[in-house]
Write an enzyme that holds these catalytic residues in place. Structure first.
Site, PDB file in Angstrom:
ATOM      1  N   TYR A  75      -1.550  -0.242  11.142  1.00 11.66           N
ATOM      2  CA  TYR A  75      -1.826  -0.979   9.900  1.00 11.66           C
ATOM      3  C   TYR A  75      -0.659  -0.813   8.926  1.00 11.66           C
ATOM      4  O   TYR A  75      -0.157  -1.793   8.354  1.00 11.66           O
ATOM      5  CB  TYR A  75      -3.134  -0.467   9.266  1.00 11.66           C
ATOM      6  N   SER A  80       0.837  -1.202   0.000  1.00 12.80           N
ATOM      7  CA  SER A  80       0.000   0.000   0.000  1.00 12.80           C
ATOM      8  C   SER A  80       0.872   1.251   0.000  1.00 12.80           C
ATOM      9  O   SER A  80       1.997   1.243   0.532  1.00 12.80           O
ATOM     10  CB  SER A  80      -0.834  -0.015   1.281  1.00 12.80           C
ATOM     11  N   LYS A 110       2.102  -3.528   7.080  1.00 10.11           N
ATOM     12  CA  LYS A 110       2.412  -3.632   5.637  1.00 10.11           C
ATOM     13  C   LYS A 110       3.919  -3.525   5.410  1.00 10.11           C
ATOM     14  O   LYS A 110       4.481  -4.255   4.602  1.00 10.11           O
ATOM     15  CB  LYS A 110       1.698  -2.527   4.848  1.00 10.11           C
TER      16      LYS A 110
END
Ligand code: NAD
Ligand code: UDP
Length: 360
Positions: A154, A130, A158
């Site tokens: 989050y 991302s 990643k």
């Protein structure tokens, strides 16, 4: 060409938003698909919709990647040629409240998956990363050399997953991975049969706009109009989910050809403000989107958009669908499925929807 060979692809998280669209592109390409999903953030109903689109039943194994034994058994039952790994929790706000759950789900699940791939000799991985790994970028457009940083748990998962995969590639010269950094995926399959179906109140702007248009929410709150952007609202790089889906297919071809590992941005390269998005949606749908300007959202940054030229150079991939198509297709999905996967597909595009404007 070697890249044209049909493969058996394990699609982890394939029942989710991006995964399900990618399944249609994989099937169109002739690949055999096996989905593995625990339906933590998706509905099994997507499988019948997929079957309608691809014209054949789609194999799916209900399992949680956190279960090492379940993942081991999955790899014993099938001979996969490659894996595409979408399975993750992805809500930024929730990740502040439940960081351990995010680390457990995203990182433990990935470790189990990588371990089973290694044991079974499955050496090709396409990974959903991302733009969040760029944190608050120093400048835009962002290329792959930009400084990495995270602003939320989050994003940290990643980044850790990217690093795990990179370390595995270094440790085992046969292992090949494509690390795809998505910008802001929106839109839906042109059939209107599958699309984004967030649980509860949408965090992301496009599904929120869709639900306002459908009359499920009164108005959009625009988080700040005092950013240093042309109209003061936040700027993002929205990319049609079908363009994104196609990128997975070409990334897989790249890995199968043995061209090496890959880390690329997937975006259009064009920054769109929230107000521009709202107006484009109004034009594409014919619906008015009432909005109010409210305070900035914690952790938001002013401008994030990609330099997608590396993906073009290495994969020959570029986006084909513009902002109008993104809005039109998001709206088709929303209007055919006012309650997402909760109800059978509506036959018509209209229904209990918000005030309509003339199409322009
Ligand atoms: P999604 O939630 O719709 O899909 C993820 C799927 O993975 C869901 O079906 C969920 O049930 C499944 N899943 C989650 N944890 C699992 C586990 N432990 N075991 C088995 N299945 C599990 O999300 P999405 O929008 O399709 O995103 C797919 C991937 O792309 C995610 O990894 C996400 O981080 C990444 N990504 C998404 C966006 C976005 O805006 N949607 C942007 C950048 C990156
Ligand atoms: N946004 C907004 N209202 C919303 C949701 C988002 O104004 O209800 C804005 C947000 O501030 C950002 C842009 O829309 O400028 C995209 O936000 P989204 O959450 O969709 O993506 P991300 O912030 O993860 O890039």
């Amino acid at each position: 060409m070697a890249g044209q060979t049909t493969k058996c692809v394990l699609v982890c998280g394939g029942a989710g938003y991006i995964g399900s669209h990618t399944c249609t592109a994989l099937a169109e390409r002739g690949h055999r698909i096996v989905i593995a999903d625990n339906f933590a953030n998706s509905s099994p109903r997507v499988l019948l919709r997929l079957q309608r689109i691809v014209g054949a039943p789609v194999e799916c194994e209900r399992l949680d990647l956190r279960s090492k034994s379940a993942v081991t058994r999955l790899f014993k039952r099938h001979r996969f040629d490659a894996v595409i790994h979408f399975a993750a929790l992805k809500a930024v706000g929730e990740s502040f409240e439940r960081p351990l759950a995010y680390f457990d789900n995203n990182i433990s699940g990935t470790i189990n998956l990588l371990g089973s791939m290694h044991d079974a000799g499955v050496m090709r991985l396409v990974f959903s990363s991302s733009a969040t790994v760029y944190g608050d970028p120093e400048s835009v457009p962002i290329n792959e050399q930009a400084r990495l940083g995270v602003t939320n748990p989050y994003g940290r998962t990643k980044l850790v997953m990217e690093q795990l995969i990179e370390d595995l590639c270094h440790a085992d010269g046969c292992f090949r991975a494509a690390n795809l950094r998505y910008f802001n995926p929106v839109g839906a399959h042109p059939s209107g049969l599958i699309g984004e179906d967030p649980a509860g109140i949408p965090n992301n702007v496009m599904p929120y706009i869709c639900q306002v248009a459908a009359g499920r929410r009164g108005k959009l709150s625009i988080f700040g109009d005092d950013y240093p952007t042309p109209d003061g609202t936040g700027v993002r790089d929205y990319i049609h989910v079908m363009d994104l889906a196609r990128a997975h297919v070409v990334a897989l071809d790249y890995l199968v050809r043995g061209d090496g590992n890959l880390t690329v941005n997937l975006g259009t390269g064009r920054g769109i403000s929230v107000l521009e998005l709202v107006h484009a949606f109004e034009r594409a749908s014919g619906c008015s989107i009432p909005y109010e300007i409210v305070a900035r959202r914690r952790g938001d940054v002013a401008e994030v958009y990609a330099d997608p030229s590396l993906a073009r150079r290495l994969l020959g991939w570029r986006t084909r669908l513009d902002l109008h198509a993104m809005c039109r297709d998001a709206w088709r999905w929303q209007s055919m499925n006012p309650d997402g996967y909760q109800r059978p597909t509506a036959k018509t595009k209209s229904s209990p929807l918000a005030s309509r404007k003339t199409m322009t």
